[in-house]
Design an enzyme around this catalytic site. Structure first.
Site, mmCIF file in Angstrom:
data_model
loop_
_atom_site.group_PDB
_atom_site.id
_atom_site.type_symbol
_atom_site.label_atom_id
_atom_site.label_comp_id
_atom_site.label_asym_id
_atom_site.label_seq_id
_atom_site.Cartn_x
_atom_site.Cartn_y
_atom_site.Cartn_z
ATOM 1 C CE1 TYR A 102 -3.285 1.677 4.397
ATOM 2 C CE2 TYR A 102 -4.025 -0.587 4.099
ATOM 3 C CZ TYR A 102 -4.305 0.759 4.198
ATOM 4 O OH TYR A 102 -5.598 1.171 4.107
ATOM 5 C CB CYS A 149 3.527 -0.445 -15.698
ATOM 6 S SG CYS A 149 3.176 -1.563 -17.047
#
Ligand SMILES: *Cc1c(COP(=O)(O)O)cnc(C)c1O
Length: 421
Positions: free
Chosen positions: A315, A342
């Site tokens: 968010y 990653c």
């Protein structure tokens, strides 16, 4: 009033805990959680039968659920395994609110067996529930006000939300339930998430009270309880202010007298199903600095990642960070605080001013007690951390161990692999 971002214990004690338990881990503050829950219950003591059903999904740890259950909280469950957790904690019967959507039959059957309050998400679920598990005495319906109510940032506009009955369906649904022999009725809504405006919750109660009066006038059906849902926000940022439960309570009490008592519908119970506000501020992700990297920016790399706390990446949420033992050092270094996934959005903070940190420093990420560990995942082979509880007397108890590679691989059959080609 700004919210102070404090540690649940001295930083000396926190560093001692890190010597006993490997980082990263989530640490919960029992005293903070319990006193917070008691404050909420006290604020609503005018309302006979008031109950807070703790939203299990926020922090699905049975040790915390059991502590909350012991001081009167129920459990708000929305899945089969959340029902199982409630059962394991000794929470059953009407102390469970089952608020699900797109519900599988097995979940209704389990909820019925436990005697939970079943809160239906759709009018078609009346026949579905009747068919798969039989209708209980008491049934609740979830209301979606659609365009009648403006939305809030996380949940969005109610008319775009998949949840709940329309206004017409609420009336029709209660009539149908009565025809089928149900004689106790509840009314629910959940229209906000992480909302900090206290008036929003008063308005939600007013909306349900007015609807309860309309249901009574058009059908003669008396609503036994209204459940205003969860969604009370917490001040993630130091400059934000917590929702004042007393203020919300006074506003709702005034509405209750003006609408429910005046319509002759007293007594009507009031329920809530908050998760975030109960445990959120009292949970901390404790993690160490692994690497400091200086390229185009300065990166502080941690031994945790968004698999331990997804909110910043998901968010863009702010979570305050304290460097344990450096509380008095000026926050003069700007850095990105990263995890090891990653994925470039695996950052706990971007351009954050922190005291100068070194490898091995312990960072405490605040307000991780709800929707923190719970949203953990195993992408990139990451293992979920342990959960620890700082007890009232200062003792630390592990309430969930960290995952191991064996946990991650438990669903794989390596014997089958050996002969597979
Ligand atoms: C998520 C949820 C809650 C709890 O929300 P919080 O923001 O944690 O208070 C309560 N009820 C329902 C139906 C939910 O989906």
């Amino acid at each position: 009033m700004a919210s102070a971002k404090k540690l649940p214990c001295s930083s000396k004690k926190l560093l001692e805990i890190c010597n006993r338990f490997p980082t990263p881990f989530h640490l919960y503050d029992e005293k903070g959680i319990i006193e917070n829950m008691q404050r909420l219950a006290r604020a609503f003591s005018w309302s006979e039968g008031f109950r807070e059903y703790f939203a299990v999904k926020a922090t699905p740890n049975p040790f915390l659920m059991k502590l909350l259950g012991a001081i009167g909280a129920g459990a708000d469950c929305s899945s089969y395994t959340e029902l199982l957790l409630a059962e394991r904690c000794g929470i059953s019967g009407e102390a469970i609110m089952f608020t699900s959507n797109d519900t599988p039959a097995a979940e209704f059957i389990k909820a019925r067996r436990l005697g939970a309050v079943i809160n239906l998400d759709d009018i078609s679920h009346i026949a579905y529930l009747e068919h798969c598990a039989g209708l209980p005495d008491l049934v609740s319906q979830r209301y979606n006000p659609g365009p009648l109510r403006s939305g809030n940032a996380i949940i969005g506009h109610p008319e775009e939300a998949k949840y709940g009955f329309t206004r017409e369906q609420i009336i029709e649904g209660f009539k149908l339930l009565r025809e089928k022999g149900v004689h106790r009725f509840g009314l629910h809504t959940m229209v906000a998430s992480n909302e900090l405006n206290p008036q929003y919750f008063v308005d939600t109660a007013v909306m349900l009270y007015e609807l309860a009066v309309e249901v009574y006038r058009t059908t003669g059906i008396r609503i036994e309880f209204v459940n205003i849902g969860g969604g009370i926000g917490i001040p993630y940022r130091p400059e934000q202010t917590a929702v004042d439960s007393e203020l919300v309570s006074r506003g709702i009490q005034e509405a209750y007298e003006r609408i429910i008592v005046a319509a002759g519908l007293h007594p009507m119970k009031l329920f809530m199903e908050c998760g975030r506000m109960i445990t959120g501020p009292y949970g901390y992700l404790v993690t160490k600095v692994l690497h400091i990297k200086q390229t185009y920016k300065r990166y502080v790399g941690l031994d945790s990642c968004m698999a331990n706390l997804m909110r910043p990446a998901l968010y863009g949420a702010y979570h305050h960070i304290t460097v344990a033992g450096k509380e008095d050092v000026a926050a003069a270094t700007v850095c990105d605080v990263t995890g090891s996934l990653c994925e470039n959005n695996d950052k706990f903070a971007i351009d954050r001013k922190l005291p100068e940190v070194s490898e091995g420093d312990v960072l405490v990420i605040h307000d991780a007690g709800a929707h923190g560990h719970a949203m953990g995942f195993n992408y990139n082979g990451k293992l979920r951390s342990a959960e620890l509880l700082l007890r009232n007397g200062g003792e630390v108890v592990e309430i969930r161990r960290a995952e191991t590679p064996d946990d991650l691989f438990a669903t794989l059959d390596f014997e089958k692999l050996a002969t597979f080609s």
